[in-house]
Design a protein around this motif. Structure first.
Motif, PDB file in Angstrom:
ATOM      1  N   GLY A  98     -18.030 -17.815 -55.224  1.00  0.00           N
ATOM      2  CA  GLY A  98     -17.469 -18.774 -54.272  1.00  0.00           C
ATOM      3  C   GLY A  98     -17.008 -18.026 -53.032  1.00  0.00           C
ATOM      4  O   GLY A  98     -16.904 -16.784 -53.032  1.00  0.00           O
ATOM      5  N   ALA A  99     -16.756 -18.775 -51.963  1.00  0.00           N
ATOM      6  CA  ALA A  99     -16.292 -18.137 -50.723  1.00  0.00           C
ATOM      7  C   ALA A  99     -14.864 -17.617 -50.855  1.00  0.00           C
ATOM      8  O   ALA A  99     -14.471 -16.655 -50.191  1.00  0.00           O
ATOM      9  CB  ALA A  99     -16.384 -19.128 -49.560  1.00  0.00           C
ATOM     10  N   LYS A 100     -14.083 -18.249 -51.721  1.00  0.00           N
ATOM     11  CA  LYS A 100     -12.678 -17.835 -51.862  1.00  0.00           C
ATOM     12  C   LYS A 100     -12.519 -16.351 -52.201  1.00  0.00           C
ATOM     13  O   LYS A 100     -11.771 -15.646 -51.523  1.00  0.00           O
ATOM     14  CB  LYS A 100     -11.987 -18.687 -52.924  1.00  0.00           C
ATOM     15  N   ILE A 103     -13.116 -14.149 -49.236  1.00  0.00           N
ATOM     16  CA  ILE A 103     -11.994 -14.101 -48.289  1.00  0.00           C
ATOM     17  C   ILE A 103     -10.895 -13.179 -48.829  1.00  0.00           C
ATOM     18  O   ILE A 103     -10.364 -12.318 -48.123  1.00  0.00           O
ATOM     19  CB  ILE A 103     -11.431 -15.523 -48.052  1.00  0.00           C
ATOM     20  N   TRP A 124      -6.637 -23.973 -43.220  1.00  0.00           N
ATOM     21  CA  TRP A 124      -6.924 -24.320 -44.610  1.00  0.00           C
ATOM     22  C   TRP A 124      -5.798 -23.783 -45.500  1.00  0.00           C
ATOM     23  O   TRP A 124      -5.325 -22.649 -45.300  1.00  0.00           O
ATOM     24  CB  TRP A 124      -8.280 -23.727 -45.006  1.00  0.00           C
ATOM     25  N   TYR A 127      -5.292 -19.946 -46.810  1.00  0.00           N
ATOM     26  CA  TYR A 127      -5.167 -18.721 -46.008  1.00  0.00           C
ATOM     27  C   TYR A 127      -3.787 -18.061 -46.116  1.00  0.00           C
ATOM     28  O   TYR A 127      -3.694 -16.873 -46.404  1.00  0.00           O
ATOM     29  CB  TYR A 127      -5.489 -18.963 -44.525  1.00  0.00           C
ATOM     30  N   ASN A 169     -11.695 -20.343 -38.458  1.00  0.00           N
ATOM     31  CA  ASN A 169     -12.424 -21.250 -39.353  1.00  0.00           C
ATOM     32  C   ASN A 169     -12.946 -22.424 -38.537  1.00  0.00           C
ATOM     33  O   ASN A 169     -12.227 -23.359 -38.237  1.00  0.00           O
ATOM     34  CB  ASN A 169     -11.478 -21.728 -40.476  1.00  0.00           C
ATOM     35  N   ASN A 173     -11.512 -26.819 -41.486  1.00  0.00           N
ATOM     36  CA  ASN A 173     -10.828 -27.571 -42.526  1.00  0.00           C
ATOM     37  C   ASN A 173      -9.349 -27.345 -42.269  1.00  0.00           C
ATOM     38  O   ASN A 173      -8.927 -26.189 -42.306  1.00  0.00           O
ATOM     39  CB  ASN A 173     -11.225 -27.003 -43.909  1.00  0.00           C
ATOM     40  N   ASP A 201     -14.714 -17.687 -41.055  1.00  0.00           N
ATOM     41  CA  ASP A 201     -15.030 -18.554 -42.196  1.00  0.00           C
ATOM     42  C   ASP A 201     -15.836 -19.730 -41.660  1.00  0.00           C
ATOM     43  O   ASP A 201     -15.297 -20.682 -41.098  1.00  0.00           O
ATOM     44  CB  ASP A 201     -13.719 -19.017 -42.848  1.00  0.00           C
ATOM     45  N   ILE A 203     -18.048 -21.709 -43.386  1.00  0.00           N
ATOM     46  CA  ILE A 203     -18.646 -22.357 -44.546  1.00  0.00           C
ATOM     47  C   ILE A 203     -19.114 -23.793 -44.241  1.00  0.00           C
ATOM     48  O   ILE A 203     -19.947 -24.343 -44.949  1.00  0.00           O
ATOM     49  CB  ILE A 203     -17.670 -22.305 -45.746  1.00  0.00           C
ATOM     50  N   TYR A 204     -18.589 -24.385 -43.149  1.00  0.00           N
ATOM     51  CA  TYR A 204     -19.030 -25.738 -42.758  1.00  0.00           C
ATOM     52  C   TYR A 204     -19.993 -25.699 -41.569  1.00  0.00           C
ATOM     53  O   TYR A 204     -20.214 -26.714 -40.910  1.00  0.00           O
ATOM     54  CB  TYR A 204     -17.813 -26.606 -42.404  1.00  0.00           C
ATOM     55  N   SER A 237     -21.252 -23.824 -51.492  1.00  0.00           N
ATOM     56  CA  SER A 237     -20.374 -24.889 -51.999  1.00  0.00           C
ATOM     57  C   SER A 237     -20.477 -26.174 -51.194  1.00  0.00           C
ATOM     58  O   SER A 237     -20.595 -27.265 -51.752  1.00  0.00           O
ATOM     59  CB  SER A 237     -18.914 -24.426 -51.979  1.00  0.00           C
ATOM     60  N   LYS A 238     -20.416 -26.055 -49.879  1.00  0.00           N
ATOM     61  CA  LYS A 238     -20.313 -27.253 -49.047  1.00  0.00           C
ATOM     62  C   LYS A 238     -21.689 -27.755 -48.620  1.00  0.00           C
ATOM     63  O   LYS A 238     -22.011 -28.925 -48.789  1.00  0.00           O
ATOM     64  CB  LYS A 238     -19.437 -26.979 -47.821  1.00  0.00           C
ATOM     65  N   ARG A 246     -20.082 -21.900 -57.990  1.00  0.00           N
ATOM     66  CA  ARG A 246     -19.266 -20.762 -57.589  1.00  0.00           C
ATOM     67  C   ARG A 246     -20.090 -19.621 -57.007  1.00  0.00           C
ATOM     68  O   ARG A 246     -20.166 -18.528 -57.605  1.00  0.00           O
ATOM     69  CB  ARG A 246     -18.379 -20.250 -58.762  1.00  0.00           C
ATOM     70  N   TYR A 324     -13.859 -33.693 -43.155  1.00  0.00           N
ATOM     71  CA  TYR A 324     -12.425 -33.955 -43.115  1.00  0.00           C
ATOM     72  C   TYR A 324     -12.049 -34.566 -41.769  1.00  0.00           C
ATOM     73  O   TYR A 324     -12.751 -34.372 -40.781  1.00  0.00           O
ATOM     74  CB  TYR A 324     -11.631 -32.652 -43.261  1.00  0.00           C
TER      75      TYR A 324
HETATM   76  N1  PMP Z   1     -13.127 -21.839 -46.742  1.00  0.00           N
HETATM   77  C1  PMP Z   1     -12.839 -23.110 -46.435  1.00  0.00           C
HETATM   78  C2  PMP Z   1     -12.463 -23.436 -45.041  1.00  0.00           C
HETATM   79  C3  PMP Z   1     -12.858 -24.102 -47.411  1.00  0.00           C
HETATM   80  O1  PMP Z   1     -12.559 -25.358 -47.084  1.00  0.00           O
HETATM   81  C4  PMP Z   1     -13.197 -23.763 -48.719  1.00  0.00           C
HETATM   82  C5  PMP Z   1     -13.152 -24.880 -49.719  1.00  0.00           C
HETATM   83  N2  PMP Z   1     -13.331 -24.697 -50.940  1.00  0.00           N
HETATM   84  C6  PMP Z   1     -13.504 -22.428 -49.004  1.00  0.00           C
HETATM   85  C7  PMP Z   1     -13.458 -21.490 -47.986  1.00  0.00           C
HETATM   86  C8  PMP Z   1     -13.839 -21.937 -50.375  1.00  0.00           C
HETATM   87  O2  PMP Z   1     -15.085 -22.310 -50.816  1.00  0.00           O
HETATM   88  P1  PMP Z   1     -15.593 -21.993 -52.286  1.00  0.00           P
HETATM   89  O3  PMP Z   1     -15.488 -23.253 -53.049  1.00  0.00           O
HETATM   90  O4  PMP Z   1     -17.022 -21.544 -52.106  1.00  0.00           O
HETATM   91  O5  PMP Z   1     -14.748 -20.913 -52.865  1.00  0.00           O
END
Ligand code: PMP
Ligand code: GLU
Length: 408
Positions: A98-100, A103, A124, A127, A169, A173, A201, A203-204, A237-238, A246, A324
């Motif tokens: 996952g991106a989390k 980060i 978000w 952070y 970001n 988000n 970040d 991801i969107y 993920s998105k 994940r 969002y």
């Molecule tokens: N960055 C942002 C801005 C997000 O909204 C999210 C939401 N889950 C993530 C990272 C993490 O993504 P992931 O589910 O791939 O861990």
């Protein structure tokens, strides 16, 4: 029982907590409308499911290399190269669960205790807590005009001798804002001038509306190869609705990726092999999936904007991307937590309080669920907040009466 002070001081994730609340109430048979969600409702792309199934059918599911399956890293590197016009090597890509974790590993890789990390507000929810977990100090910067894009002067004014990193970001988000080219370029220039790392970040990035594109930080970087200070974070993920698989990743200089890889190797080993083969198939075969999702989301964004406009006192900056929105409810109720709790209690509509995103007076309202839920959710919110609407409403098989004067 005594636990670590830092760990004890962590907030739980408001977004995940409200997901859990929505799931629990639904399981109890409550007529819940979940406008707090953070994942597209659509199933994973067919090619991803097929690839995962093929691996599972073989039954040999083992550790992968810590930085990820070579073919997946290569595919990510090639796509980044194509998109940003910058030579990118496999060694500059780290795949994570996952991106989390990408980060978090970036923060642990860069921060010494007390180092500061500057990022725009609204931000978000994860952070500030991740920065603190990594020993750093979060420094949010709010736009002076109350909007969603801070001025570069205000960002620069927040930098101190202790600043080591910035997070940008965009698309954002929770606000759905897509930062202007001017801001992104200026932030990259500022980071490079001051020797700061920039965690972008994005991801969107592919979920942007009205024919626009989101300016990506890497486009503006003048440093390259081993000197690069931009750490790009992305994942499946998105854009592919693959949150449960994940799989995310970071793209950065070889040295940063190496150190982040050591952090992941010592703590998480690698992302799931099943998730990685699925992510690879999605990236290679499913670009039309992303476009379809983007179009659907744009339609629901339009619906949300139209419906919200019917509630007196609510102000919305229409989101330019993501799924969002961050409407301003402060004219109706100044405190977002009690307002969100009030709406949940009386209408069974789940929202996320703006306070958790550094944006008091607002609620985060998602439109990643069915279009009918957007309409029904806003219908109930309007009934609860607008005194001029009919006293009674029917939902969940019974009639509800509005028997209060003011929301909170
Ligand atoms: N960055 C942002 C801005 C997000 O909204 C999210 C939401 N889950 C993530 C990272 C993490 O993504 P992931 O589910 O791939 O861990
Ligand atoms: N990022 C999504 C959200 O903000 C999913 C939940 C989470 O990981 O925080 O709702």
């Amino acid at each position: 029982m005594r636990l670590a002070k830092l760990a004890e001081s962590l907030a739980d994730s408001a977004t995940l907590r409200l997901n859990a609340t929505a799931a629990r109430l639904k399981a109890e048979g409550e007529p819940v409308i979940h406008l707090g969600g953070g994942e597209p409702e659509s199933p994973a792309p067919a090619a991803a499911v097929r690839a995962a199934r093929e691996l599972l059918d073989k039954g040999t599911v083992k550790y992968t290399a810590t930085p990820g399956i070579p073919m997946l890293r290569q595919t990510i590197a090639s796509q980044v190269e194509q998109e940003f016009g910058r030579p990118t090597k496999q060694a500059e890509v780290l795949v994570t669960a996952g991106a989390k974790p990408a980060i978090y590993a970036a923060l642990v890789a860069v921060l010494d205790p007390g180092d500061e990390v500057v990022f725009p507000s609204p931000f978000w929810v994860s952070y500030p807590e991740m920065v603190r977990l990594a020993g750093g100090v979060p420094v949010p910067v709010t736009a002076v005009d109350g909007g969603f894009e801070p001025r570069i002067e205000d960002i620069e004014a927040a930098l101190t001798d202790r600043t080591r990193m910035m997070i940008l970001n965009s698309p954002n988000n929770p606000s759905g804002a897509v930062y202007s080219e001017g801001l992104v370029a200026a932030v990259v220039e500022l980071c490079e001038r001051r020797g700061l790392f920039l965690l972008a970040d994005e991801i969107y990035r592919r979920l942007v509306f009205d024919g626009r594109t989101a300016p990506g930080a890497l486009c503006y970087s003048r440093e390259s190869g081993d000197e690069g200070r931009v750490i790009l974070v992305d994942g499946v993920s998105k854009m592919f609705g693959m949150t449960g698989f994940r799989v995310g990743w970071a793209v950065a200089s070889r040295r940063v990726i190496e150190v982040m890889g050591n952090i992941i190797g010592q703590t998480m080993s690698c992302a799931s092999a099943v998730g990685q083969v699925a992510a690879l198939a999605a990236l290679r075969e499913e670009s039309s999936y992303v476009e379809e999702l983007r179009r659907d989301l744009q339609g629901r964004r339009d619906l949300l904007v139209r419906e919200l406009a019917t509630i007196p006192g609510v102000r919305l900056t229409p989101p330019a991307g993501t799924f969002y929105s961050m409407p301003d409810f402060s004219a109706i109720a100044p405190a977002s937590e009690p307002l969100s709790a009030f709406l949940l209690q009386h209408t069974r509509v789940v929202t996320v309080p703006g306070k958790d995103f550094g944006c008091e007076g607002h609620l985060r309202i998602s439109y990643c669920g069915p279009a009918a839920d957007v309409v029904e959710g806003i219908r109930r919110i309007r009934w609860a907040l607008d005194q001029s609407s009919p006293q009674e409403i029917e939902f969940g098989g019974r009639v509800h009466v509005r028997d209060w004067d003011a929301p909170v």
